[in-house]
Write a protein that holds these residues in place. Structure first.
Motif, PDB file in Angstrom:
ATOM      1  N   MET A  83     -23.686  18.404 -33.685  1.00 57.89           N
ATOM      2  CA  MET A  83     -22.329  18.203 -34.113  1.00 57.89           C
ATOM      3  C   MET A  83     -22.234  16.903 -34.877  1.00 57.89           C
ATOM      4  O   MET A  83     -23.168  16.170 -34.789  1.00 57.89           O
ATOM      5  CB  MET A  83     -21.399  18.196 -32.905  1.00 57.89           C
ATOM      6  N   ARG A 114     -14.827   7.860 -30.183  1.00 57.23           N
ATOM      7  CA  ARG A 114     -14.387   7.135 -31.380  1.00 57.23           C
ATOM      8  C   ARG A 114     -12.912   6.779 -31.236  1.00 57.23           C
ATOM      9  O   ARG A 114     -12.151   7.507 -30.599  1.00 57.23           O
ATOM     10  CB  ARG A 114     -14.632   7.980 -32.618  1.00 57.23           C
ATOM     11  N   LYS A 139     -21.354  18.555 -22.909  1.00 56.20           N
ATOM     12  CA  LYS A 139     -21.973  18.963 -24.177  1.00 56.20           C
ATOM     13  C   LYS A 139     -23.438  18.543 -24.193  1.00 56.20           C
ATOM     14  O   LYS A 139     -23.807  17.502 -23.663  1.00 56.20           O
ATOM     15  CB  LYS A 139     -21.198  18.401 -25.368  1.00 56.20           C
ATOM     16  N   ASN A 194     -27.090  18.297 -26.630  1.00 58.43           N
ATOM     17  CA  ASN A 194     -27.641  18.274 -27.986  1.00 58.43           C
ATOM     18  C   ASN A 194     -29.144  18.064 -27.928  1.00 58.43           C
ATOM     19  O   ASN A 194     -29.621  17.241 -27.138  1.00 58.43           O
ATOM     20  CB  ASN A 194     -27.090  17.091 -28.798  1.00 58.43           C
ATOM     21  N   HIS A 249     -32.393  14.452 -37.078  1.00 60.57           N
ATOM     22  CA  HIS A 249     -31.996  13.041 -37.238  1.00 60.57           C
ATOM     23  C   HIS A 249     -33.113  12.160 -37.790  1.00 60.57           C
ATOM     24  O   HIS A 249     -32.879  11.326 -38.657  1.00 60.57           O
ATOM     25  CB  HIS A 249     -31.549  12.451 -35.891  1.00 60.57           C
TER      26      HIS A 249
HETATM   27  O1  LIG Z   1     -21.945  13.798 -29.973  1.00 64.71           O
HETATM   28  C1  LIG Z   1     -21.924  14.925 -30.474  1.00 64.71           C
HETATM   29  O2  LIG Z   1     -22.357  15.910 -29.916  1.00 64.71           O
HETATM   30  C2  LIG Z   1     -21.317  15.119 -31.805  1.00 64.71           C
HETATM   31  C3  LIG Z   1     -21.841  14.231 -32.843  1.00 64.71           C
HETATM   32  C4  LIG Z   1     -23.137  14.149 -33.195  1.00 64.71           C
HETATM   33  C5  LIG Z   1     -24.140  15.042 -32.771  1.00 64.71           C
HETATM   34  C6  LIG Z   1     -25.427  14.915 -33.132  1.00 64.71           C
HETATM   35  O3  LIG Z   1     -25.818  13.847 -33.783  1.00 64.71           O
HETATM   36  C7  LIG Z   1     -26.431  15.920 -32.838  1.00 64.71           C
HETATM   37  O4  LIG Z   1     -26.090  17.056 -32.519  1.00 64.71           O
HETATM   38  O5  LIG Z   1     -27.590  15.578 -32.918  1.00 64.71           O
HETATM   39  C8  LIG Z   1     -20.858  13.385 -33.510  1.00 64.71           C
HETATM   40  O6  LIG Z   1     -21.293  12.543 -34.319  1.00 64.71           O
HETATM   41  O7  LIG Z   1     -19.660  13.518 -33.255  1.00 64.71           O
END
Ligand SMILES: O=C(O)C/C(=C\C=C(/O)C(=O)O)C(=O)O
Length: 128
Positions: free
Chosen positions: A1, A72, A115, A117, A122
């Motif tokens: 995300m 944020r 959540k 990930n 990256h």
């Molecule tokens: O924190 C989150 O899941 C959303 C996010 C970034 C996500 C990633 O970097 C990822 O899935 O690797 C965000 O910046 O809001």
């Protein structure tokens, strides 16, 4: 995300080109410095089963959801939400100048605990 998720009525299908919208949205959120490029993704979901208002066949809808990670501050979130909605509405102008369409947008925050990930993209965008 973050996830940009567009749902739209199937009667718009042949009138929309999503790649310029997604490009502009990705470039904008990354330009804020608050969203890493490697975590941004977009998708569009066509809805063929829908009804808008009284069901007129030329009525359409588009709904954008932006899901972001928790934490944020509200000033940044509001600034991003305002700009994202502006980008969406501008991109939709060829449609809304000529026909009827409901446009909606919501930014939501992902639950920080629930959540998950895993993302090996990256590393490709990290500068040394
Ligand atoms: O924190 C989150 O899941 C959303 C996010 C970034 C996500 C990633 O970097 C990822 O899935 O690797 C965000 O910046 O809001």
């Amino acid at each position: 995300m973050p996830h940009f998720i567009v749902e739209y009525s199937g009667n718009l299908h042949h009138r929309l080109d999503f790649q310029p919208l997604f490009k502009e949205l990705h470039e904008y959120v990354v330009s804020t410095g608050a969203f890493p490029l490697g975590g941004v993704r977009s998708r569009a979901i066509r809805c063929d089963d829908f009804r808008v208002a009284d069901g007129r066949s030329d009525f359409a809808f588009i709904n954008l959801t932006l899901k972001i990670g928790h934490g944020r501050d509200m000033t940044l979130k509001q600034q991003v939400a305002d700009q994202v909605f502006e980008i969406l509405c501008r991109w939709m102008e060829p449609i809304t100048n000529e026909s009827y369409c409901q446009i909606s947008f919501e930014m939501t925050e992902l639950d920080p605990v629930l959540k998950y990930n895993k993302n090996n993209i990256h590393a490709l965008f990290k500068s040394n």
